[in-house]
Motif scaffolding. Structure first.
Motif, PDB file in Angstrom:
ATOM      1  N   ALA A 142       0.843  -1.194   0.000  1.00  0.00           N
ATOM      2  CA  ALA A 142       0.000   0.000   0.000  1.00  0.00           C
ATOM      3  C   ALA A 142       0.878   1.244   0.000  1.00  0.00           C
ATOM      4  O   ALA A 142       0.678   2.174   0.773  1.00  0.00           O
ATOM      5  CB  ALA A 142      -0.930  -0.012   1.216  1.00  0.00           C
ATOM      6  N   THR A 143       1.864   1.246  -0.883  1.00  0.00           N
ATOM      7  CA  THR A 143       2.860   2.318  -0.890  1.00  0.00           C
ATOM      8  C   THR A 143       2.455   3.522  -1.726  1.00  0.00           C
ATOM      9  O   THR A 143       3.176   4.514  -1.751  1.00  0.00           O
ATOM     10  CB  THR A 143       4.207   1.776  -1.391  1.00  0.00           C
ATOM     11  N   GLY A 144       1.320   3.444  -2.411  1.00  0.00           N
ATOM     12  CA  GLY A 144       0.823   4.614  -3.122  1.00  0.00           C
ATOM     13  C   GLY A 144       1.748   5.094  -4.228  1.00  0.00           C
ATOM     14  O   GLY A 144       2.517   4.324  -4.821  1.00  0.00           O
ATOM     15  N   THR A 145       1.701   6.419  -4.453  1.00  0.00           N
ATOM     16  CA  THR A 145       2.457   7.004  -5.559  1.00  0.00           C
ATOM     17  C   THR A 145       3.236   8.254  -5.163  1.00  0.00           C
ATOM     18  O   THR A 145       4.072   8.715  -5.944  1.00  0.00           O
ATOM     19  CB  THR A 145       1.498   7.391  -6.706  1.00  0.00           C
ATOM     20  N   TRP A 146       2.969   8.806  -3.996  1.00  0.00           N
ATOM     21  CA  TRP A 146       3.496  10.139  -3.669  1.00  0.00           C
ATOM     22  C   TRP A 146       5.019  10.211  -3.747  1.00  0.00           C
ATOM     23  O   TRP A 146       5.588  11.240  -4.100  1.00  0.00           O
ATOM     24  CB  TRP A 146       3.028  10.566  -2.278  1.00  0.00           C
ATOM     25  N   THR A 147       5.696   9.134  -3.438  1.00  0.00           N
ATOM     26  CA  THR A 147       7.168   9.157  -3.430  1.00  0.00           C
ATOM     27  C   THR A 147       7.767   8.981  -4.819  1.00  0.00           C
ATOM     28  O   THR A 147       8.991   8.975  -4.949  1.00  0.00           O
ATOM     29  CB  THR A 147       7.721   8.063  -2.495  1.00  0.00           C
ATOM     30  N   ARG A 148       6.931   8.841  -5.848  1.00  0.00           N
ATOM     31  CA  ARG A 148       7.453   8.654  -7.199  1.00  0.00           C
ATOM     32  C   ARG A 148       6.845   9.667  -8.169  1.00  0.00           C
ATOM     33  O   ARG A 148       6.065   9.304  -9.060  1.00  0.00           O
ATOM     34  CB  ARG A 148       7.180   7.237  -7.698  1.00  0.00           C
TER      35      ARG A 148
END
Length: 372
Positions: A142-148
């Motif tokens: 559930a790491t999402g997208t914000w860091t990429r």
């Protein structure tokens, strides 16, 4: 290093990860540090220093009135807040209270380095972090997208003498006062920041394609059909794209305000970046002090690379949140579950499937498992 055995590792403590942890709790799982003998266990790993997911990193002008109704976590309503309050101040506090309310015992900051298989079929998946190693029966990513943040490659980008930044690094319009800002992108963030920045600076909005403004009567059946289109993409292993790319853009308070002031003017994408601005397809030149890339994000899944799940098309085949080619892995906040509401539903669905797996074939007691 010996691996700690756990039934479920949840990677990420944003909207999707906390939703999954909540449903694990409801189905009788306990955090590894407080589990009684025989209880099923889980652990939530988060790379941030504090609770809040991506909300803690959003720009200051994103207010509670803007996000109201789309961010609520299951089983715990957001306390009343001033609509004018910044979401990055209110929502991280809410997330922290949520973690405490349901005793989720999130471990942070923990950076997951890799998820890999082991040579032993019954050993589950190995989750390697910068601190510990876990042997997990299932993994919920559930790491999402914000860091990429996604930065498109364009000729001359490294020659530009002005400032370039991504929405990921945006703080406030005040830093652009009196300048000319080229805003790149056709999504909601691009339009919101266009409206905001245009109050203090000259703006020039460019997109690769003409934005498709959705009709006002975009009803539930149409919305369901659009999400089904994204589901089909991830089922085939195609890059998921965004739900907005399927549904089209809806007019918002920002787009209407920008339109009323005459700044909602779309131009075609420039063909090159030069030292002091951008070159347009017709050969004209637009001087710029700043280029703001509102070009979206990509799934933060590099740590899953050892599983070799990417297709030739660049995506991971996923159906009902489960990775088709690695059934012990679930991806939520990916594809059709990118929205906050979708993430909540996907978290519940993932847990339901994990419980069914465990009930059908309970995992045997495992020996200490070493990394391979």
């Amino acid at each position: 290093m010996n691996a700690q055995r756990v039934d479920v590792v949840v990677i990420g403590a944003g909207q999707a990860g906390l939703s999954a942890a909540y449903h694990l709790r409801r189905r009788g799982f306990a955090p590894v540090g407080r589990a009684l003998p025989g209880e099923r266990t889980f652990v939530v790993l988060d790379g941030d220093d504090r609770p809040g997911g991506a909300w803690q990193h959003r720009w200051e002008s994103l207010r509670m009135a803007t996000v109201n109704g789309i961010h609520e976590l299951p089983g715990f309503p957001v306390p009343p807040a001033d609509p004018r309050a910044s979401s990055r101040d209110v929502l991280p506090v809410y997330f922290a209270e949520y973690e405490e309310e349901f005793a989720l015992d999130v471990r942070r900051p923990v950076r997951v380095r890799a998820v890999r298989r082991t040579a032993e079929p019954d050993a589950g998946l190995i989750v390697e972090t910068d601190l510990d190693v876990y042997a997990a029966g299932h993994v919920i990513n559930a790491t999402g997208t914000w860091t990429r943040p996604y930065w498109p490659a364009y000729p001359g980008r490294d020659r530009f003498r002005g400032r370039q930044l991504h929405v990921h690094d945006y703080v406030s319009a005040a830093e652009f006062a009196g300048q000319t800002v080229v805003i790149v992108g056709a999504g909601i963030s691009a339009v919101q920041l266009l409206d905001e920045i245009s109050h203090v600076a000259s703006t020039y909005w460019v997109t690769r394609d003409e934005p498709q403004w959705a009709r006002e009567d975009f009803d539930i059946p149409a919305r369901v059909a659009a999400i089904a289109g994204v589901e089909e993409r991830v089922r085939q292993g195609l890059p998921p794209g965004s739900v907005v790319s399927v549904t089209g853009m809806h007019h918002t308070t920002w787009s209407r305000a920008a339109e009323a002031r005459g700044v909602l003017v779309r131009h075609p994408m420039f063909t090159a970046i030069e030292e002091n601005g951008v070159r347009m397809p017709d050969g004209s030149f637009v001087r710029a002090d700043v280029i703001l890339w509102a070009t979206g994000f990509r799934a933060a899944i590099d740590h899953l690379a050892p599983l070799r799940l990417r297709t030739a098309a660049g995506g991971i085949r996923v159906e009902n949140s489960r990775a088709t080619d690695e059934p012990r892995l679930f991806l939520i906040g990916y594809g059709p579950s990118q929205s906050t509401v979708g993430a909540n539903r996907a978290g519940r669905a993932a847990v339901q499937q994990i419980v069914a797996d465990l009930d059908a074939a309970p995992a045997p007691a495992l020996r200490h498992v070493s990394r391979t």
